[in-house]
Design a protein around this motif. Structure first.
Motif, short mmCIF file in Angstrom:
data_model
loop_
_atom_site.label_atom_id
_atom_site.label_comp_id
_atom_site.label_asym_id
_atom_site.label_seq_id
_atom_site.Cartn_x
_atom_site.Cartn_y
_atom_site.Cartn_z
N THR A 60 0.80 -1.22 0.00
CA THR A 60 0.00 0.00 0.00
C THR A 60 0.83 1.27 0.00
O THR A 60 0.32 2.34 -0.30
CB THR A 60 -0.91 0.02 1.24
OG1 THR A 60 -0.09 0.09 2.42
CG2 THR A 60 -1.78 -1.23 1.29
N GLY A 61 2.10 1.14 0.37
CA GLY A 61 2.94 2.32 0.48
C GLY A 61 2.86 2.98 1.85
O GLY A 61 3.57 3.96 2.10
N LYS A 62 2.03 2.43 2.73
CA LYS A 62 1.89 3.01 4.07
C LYS A 62 3.08 2.66 4.96
O LYS A 62 3.34 3.34 5.95
CB LYS A 62 0.60 2.53 4.71
CG LYS A 62 -0.66 3.01 4.00
CD LYS A 62 -1.92 2.48 4.67
CE LYS A 62 -3.18 2.96 3.94
NZ LYS A 62 -4.41 2.42 4.57
N LEU A 63 3.78 1.59 4.63
CA LEU A 63 4.96 1.17 5.38
C LEU A 63 6.15 1.07 4.43
O LEU A 63 5.96 0.91 3.22
CB LEU A 63 4.72 -0.19 6.03
CG LEU A 63 3.71 -0.27 7.17
CD1 LEU A 63 3.54 -1.72 7.62
CD2 LEU A 63 4.12 0.60 8.34
N PRO A 64 7.35 1.17 4.97
CA PRO A 64 8.55 1.03 4.12
C PRO A 64 8.80 -0.42 3.75
O PRO A 64 9.80 -1.03 4.13
CB PRO A 64 9.66 1.61 5.00
CG PRO A 64 9.20 1.34 6.39
CD PRO A 64 7.71 1.52 6.36
N CYS A 65 7.86 -0.98 2.98
CA CYS A 65 7.96 -2.37 2.51
C CYS A 65 8.05 -2.39 0.99
O CYS A 65 7.28 -1.70 0.32
CB CYS A 65 6.75 -3.18 2.95
SG CYS A 65 6.59 -3.44 4.73
N VAL A 66 8.96 -3.17 0.49
CA VAL A 66 9.04 -3.39 -0.95
C VAL A 66 8.87 -4.88 -1.20
O VAL A 66 9.44 -5.71 -0.48
CB VAL A 66 10.38 -2.88 -1.53
CG1 VAL A 66 11.57 -3.55 -0.87
CG2 VAL A 66 10.43 -3.09 -3.04
N SER A 67 8.06 -5.23 -2.16
CA SER A 67 7.79 -6.63 -2.47
C SER A 67 8.50 -7.03 -3.75
O SER A 67 8.44 -6.30 -4.75
CB SER A 67 6.28 -6.85 -2.61
OG SER A 67 6.00 -8.19 -2.94
N VAL A 68 9.17 -8.18 -3.71
CA VAL A 68 9.85 -8.69 -4.89
C VAL A 68 9.49 -10.15 -5.08
O VAL A 68 9.14 -10.86 -4.13
CB VAL A 68 11.39 -8.54 -4.77
CG1 VAL A 68 11.78 -7.08 -4.63
CG2 VAL A 68 11.92 -9.35 -3.60
N ALA A 69 9.56 -10.61 -6.32
CA ALA A 69 9.35 -12.02 -6.63
C ALA A 69 10.71 -12.70 -6.67
O ALA A 69 11.67 -12.17 -7.23
CB ALA A 69 8.63 -12.18 -7.96
N GLY A 70 10.79 -13.87 -6.06
CA GLY A 70 12.06 -14.56 -6.05
C GLY A 70 11.95 -15.95 -5.46
O GLY A 70 10.87 -16.41 -5.12
N ASP A 71 13.08 -16.58 -5.36
CA ASP A 71 13.17 -17.96 -4.88
C ASP A 71 14.11 -17.97 -3.68
O ASP A 71 15.28 -17.57 -3.79
CB ASP A 71 13.70 -18.85 -6.00
CG ASP A 71 13.66 -20.32 -5.67
OD1 ASP A 71 13.76 -20.67 -4.47
OD2 ASP A 71 13.55 -21.13 -6.60
N ALA A 72 13.64 -18.44 -2.55
CA ALA A 72 14.45 -18.44 -1.34
C ALA A 72 15.69 -19.33 -1.47
O ALA A 72 16.63 -19.20 -0.69
CB ALA A 72 13.61 -18.91 -0.15
N ARG A 73 15.71 -20.21 -2.46
CA ARG A 73 16.87 -21.08 -2.67
C ARG A 73 17.96 -20.39 -3.47
O ARG A 73 19.09 -20.89 -3.54
CB ARG A 73 16.44 -22.36 -3.39
CG ARG A 73 15.44 -23.19 -2.62
CD ARG A 73 14.80 -24.25 -3.51
NE ARG A 73 14.03 -23.62 -4.60
CZ ARG A 73 13.34 -24.30 -5.50
NH1 ARG A 73 13.33 -25.62 -5.45
NH2 ARG A 73 12.66 -23.67 -6.44
N ASP A 74 17.63 -19.25 -4.07
CA ASP A 74 18.59 -18.53 -4.90
C ASP A 74 18.41 -17.04 -4.69
O ASP A 74 17.58 -16.40 -5.33
CB ASP A 74 18.42 -18.88 -6.37
CG ASP A 74 19.41 -18.16 -7.27
OD1 ASP A 74 20.34 -17.49 -6.73
OD2 ASP A 74 19.27 -18.25 -8.50
N LEU A 75 19.18 -16.47 -3.77
CA LEU A 75 19.12 -15.04 -3.46
C LEU A 75 20.32 -14.32 -4.05
O LEU A 75 20.86 -13.38 -3.46
CB LEU A 75 19.06 -14.84 -1.94
CG LEU A 75 17.88 -15.52 -1.23
CD1 LEU A 75 17.97 -15.32 0.28
CD2 LEU A 75 16.55 -15.01 -1.76
#
Length: 212
Positions: A60-75
């Motif tokens: 929502t932009g109300k918090l300093p959160c950025v969302s990304v798509a990814g795989d926890a096995r390959d960061l």
């Protein structure tokens, strides 16, 4: 913590300003902004959070959160020690084989100075996803057949054989020995219901990052 968690959220990796360190927050849905909205307090005032999921989640932009798509096995998109803290709850049992789980554990250890990684315990009497006694020890064919015929726990019945079998195989619970091997530099805590261990938590303090 509950006995089950939706499998969709992956990892919440928090990046904080030098003047404020995130000491970790306890929740089930660390991969969603809604969780952080409920957990946010003065301790997180200077924090920013990267939400890593298989698909990019809305924010929502109300918090300093950025969302990304990814795989926890390959960061590999993140640098060594890029984040102060990683929070992952009931995810590592969903990423595949023990080799996949090892890759996830190694990546978390690499990119985060500290971490809190929780998973259901393999030898708890009730399997937390299907909520069926000793489910994880039943033959694969029987688990698949039951999944095809019944709604079990939070998992609806799946009539298609192949889909049902894939679903059953998608959960690999971990033993204490395996968890210690996956996170050798962490403290392993046992969460209990009465005398029974229901889940395991691997915790590494930020001060331990890069030590020995």
């Amino acid at each position: 913590m509950g006995l089950t968690t939706p499998a969709s959220p992956d990892v919440s990796v928090s990046r904080t300003a030098p003047e404020q360190r995130n000491q970790g927050v306890h929740s089930r849905r660390g991969g969603l902004e809604a969780f952080w909205a409920k957990a946010w307090n003065e301790r997180l005032h200077h924090a920013s959070v990267t939400l890593l999921n298989l698909t990019k989640e809305k924010t929502t932009g109300k918090l300093p959160c950025v969302s990304v798509a990814g795989d926890a096995r390959d960061l590999s998109g993140f640098r060594d020690g890029e984040f102060d803290f990683c929070f992952s709850n009931s995810v590592i049992e969903h990423v595949g084989t023990l080799a996949d789980q090892s890759r996830m554990a190694s990546e978390i250890s690499r990119v985060a100075k500290g971490y809190f990684v929780q998973t259901p315990y393999r030898y708890f009497v009730i399997e937390p996803h299907y909520q069926f006694p000793a489910w994880q020890f039943l033959p694969l064919w029987l688990r698949t057949a039951l999944h095809q015929r019944f709604n079990l726990g939070y998992v609806p019945a799946e009539k298609d054989y192949l889909t049902a079998r894939i679903g059953v195989e998608s959960v690999r619970l971990l033993s204490l020995r395996e968890y210690r091997a996956l996170f050798p530099d962490a403290i392993i805590r046992r969460e209990k219901i009465g005398p029974l261990v229901k889940s395991l938590v691997a915790i590494r303090k930020m001060s331990q990052f890069g030590a020995g």
